[in-house]
Design a protein around this motif. Sequence first.
Motif, short mmCIF file in Angstrom:
data_model
loop_
_atom_site.label_atom_id
_atom_site.label_comp_id
_atom_site.label_asym_id
_atom_site.label_seq_id
_atom_site.Cartn_x
_atom_site.Cartn_y
_atom_site.Cartn_z
N HIS A 27 21.24 -59.85 69.39
CA HIS A 27 22.63 -60.77 69.86
C HIS A 27 22.00 -61.52 71.52
CE1 HIS A 27 25.26 -57.54 68.77
NE2 HIS A 27 24.88 -57.86 67.43
N GLU B 228 29.25 -49.01 66.51
CA GLU B 228 29.64 -50.28 65.65
C GLU B 228 30.49 -50.28 65.27
OE1 GLU B 228 26.84 -51.56 65.61
OE2 GLU B 228 25.71 -50.13 66.80
N LYS C 125 34.28 -54.05 64.97
CA LYS C 125 33.59 -55.61 64.22
C LYS C 125 33.57 -56.59 63.43
CE LYS C 125 30.28 -53.40 67.43
NZ LYS C 125 29.32 -53.44 67.95
N HIS D 174 31.90 -59.01 60.26
CA HIS D 174 30.78 -58.62 59.50
C HIS D 174 30.37 -60.27 59.08
CE1 HIS D 174 28.55 -54.94 59.17
NE2 HIS D 174 28.34 -54.43 60.82
N VAL E 155 25.64 -61.23 61.07
CA VAL E 155 25.67 -61.26 63.19
C VAL E 155 27.22 -60.22 63.07
CG1 VAL E 155 26.88 -63.08 63.11
CG2 VAL E 155 25.83 -61.67 65.44
N ASP E 156 27.20 -59.11 63.56
CA ASP E 156 28.61 -58.48 64.01
C ASP E 156 29.11 -58.23 65.47
OD1 ASP E 156 26.58 -56.43 64.77
OD2 ASP E 156 27.27 -54.78 63.98
N LEU E 157 29.86 -58.92 65.41
CA LEU E 157 31.45 -58.96 67.10
C LEU E 157 31.82 -58.50 67.25
CD1 LEU E 157 28.36 -61.86 68.80
CD2 LEU E 157 28.84 -59.40 68.91
N GLU E 158 32.62 -58.50 68.23
CA GLU E 158 33.96 -58.45 68.23
C GLU E 158 34.74 -60.21 67.77
OE1 GLU E 158 32.00 -57.78 69.92
OE2 GLU E 158 32.42 -55.23 70.73
N ALA F 1 36.13 -66.40 69.67
CA ALA F 1 35.02 -65.58 69.73
C ALA F 1 33.82 -66.93 68.79
CB ALA F 1 35.29 -64.82 69.11
N PHE G 43 29.56 -66.39 67.36
CA PHE G 43 29.21 -66.53 67.21
C PHE G 43 27.45 -66.15 66.34
CE2 PHE G 43 32.96 -64.13 65.67
CZ PHE G 43 32.79 -62.41 65.22
N THR G 44 26.53 -66.03 67.12
CA THR G 44 25.28 -66.86 66.77
C THR G 44 24.74 -66.42 65.51
OG1 THR G 44 24.74 -66.65 69.30
CG2 THR G 44 23.31 -66.95 68.34
#
Length: 403
Positions: free
Chosen positions: A200, A297, A300, A302, A339-342, A351, A353-354
């Motif tokens: 992350h 977890e 989020k 995916h 990656v998993d993020l909000e 948002a 996401f890398t």
Amino acid sequence: MSVMTRISPFLFCALSLLALATTARAQFRDDFGGGKIEGWFTMAGDGEAKVALVPHDGFARMEVDATADRYGAWWTLIKRDITASLDLEKLKDPAYELRVEARVRSSHAPRRVNFMINTQRTTNFHEHLREYDIADTTEWHTISMTTRNFDAVPGDTVFVQFCVTDWGLEKYHVDIDYYRADVVRRDEAGPDLGEPLVYHPPVPELSTFAQHLAVTHDSMINPEFPEVNFNDWHVATVDGAARVLTVDGAEWAVLRWDFGALRGQKADGAGVLELTTCSLALGGGYIAAWGQDFGEEFGKLHVIEILGGDPAWDQGTVSYKNLMQGGSYADVFNPQMTVDLELAEQPGGVAHFTLPRPVMQRLLDGTTKGLLLRPLGALSATIFASEDASGRGPKLHFSTKRE
């Protein structure tokens, strides 16, 4: 005549002795060649995966059984106390760091594995964690990590870990030929092997990227209506109808870019996926039900590589059935998320996401046919699609280089 044939016997012996000396200098090294594996223990959590470390002929096999898991957010690891092998007096000097190295081979690819180093005082378990993208199942890969500002002094207990995380819901294994650890001078350690990836990582300024590419094809697929195309999906807003992509338990978004003008170029570092929220509904007492570590977890998004299926799917015709082309989920999608993020909660919020460099390279090469967006948890999200008149559809920011 081969290079090896031209090397003189004296030089060959000298090189062999150097290799032996390098091996001997390892302060900790386990070659897993003794039949019985001692000193290591296994751990698993955040789900129902099971892990075992099994001796083989000259290597150890980390076996993972995730067939009883439901959510694919599990972790497994092997761990060992190596304190007795290290010079902690030297390690407390800022000029020295701890370097770990292993030679590994994976049953499934592409998949990421990771190293983690900690002590009994560690609170930030991501600081000395690096991931490695293993791209094939046939070769051995040497990977290493050198810490930065590792806080360990005499009296501490130093643990090293090797981890397999979130690979999917099947059975997997990683073979480990050896694992070594050394206290090294930072300025003499040399580059790490296997491209360590920060977990992350922070998102850089988007202006630092050379390419800002809007998605070419974006649509939705639904396993409950496998023959249906959903490219006309929309919602009513105060400003009129908005073209969106919904991501929830049954609706999954798929994204594909046209990289034709960049074929043959190399990804210059990580990329960033940009998604703009139209609406987001989420909630649920996951932490109350399952505890802090597992519960956090959920809720989020995916981001998942599309590795198989129809490589040239079109947003106007794509459906679950024709994208899959008869393949299983694990045949078409990488069960280990990228990656998993909000998502941003506010309408119009953005948002980022890398996407690690190896994933960007597979996208450029066409090995990865696009990206799948799925939720982890019972969220229901809509993001603006490529048809949005304000240009808020998915975008990819990245840079390339020629070699």
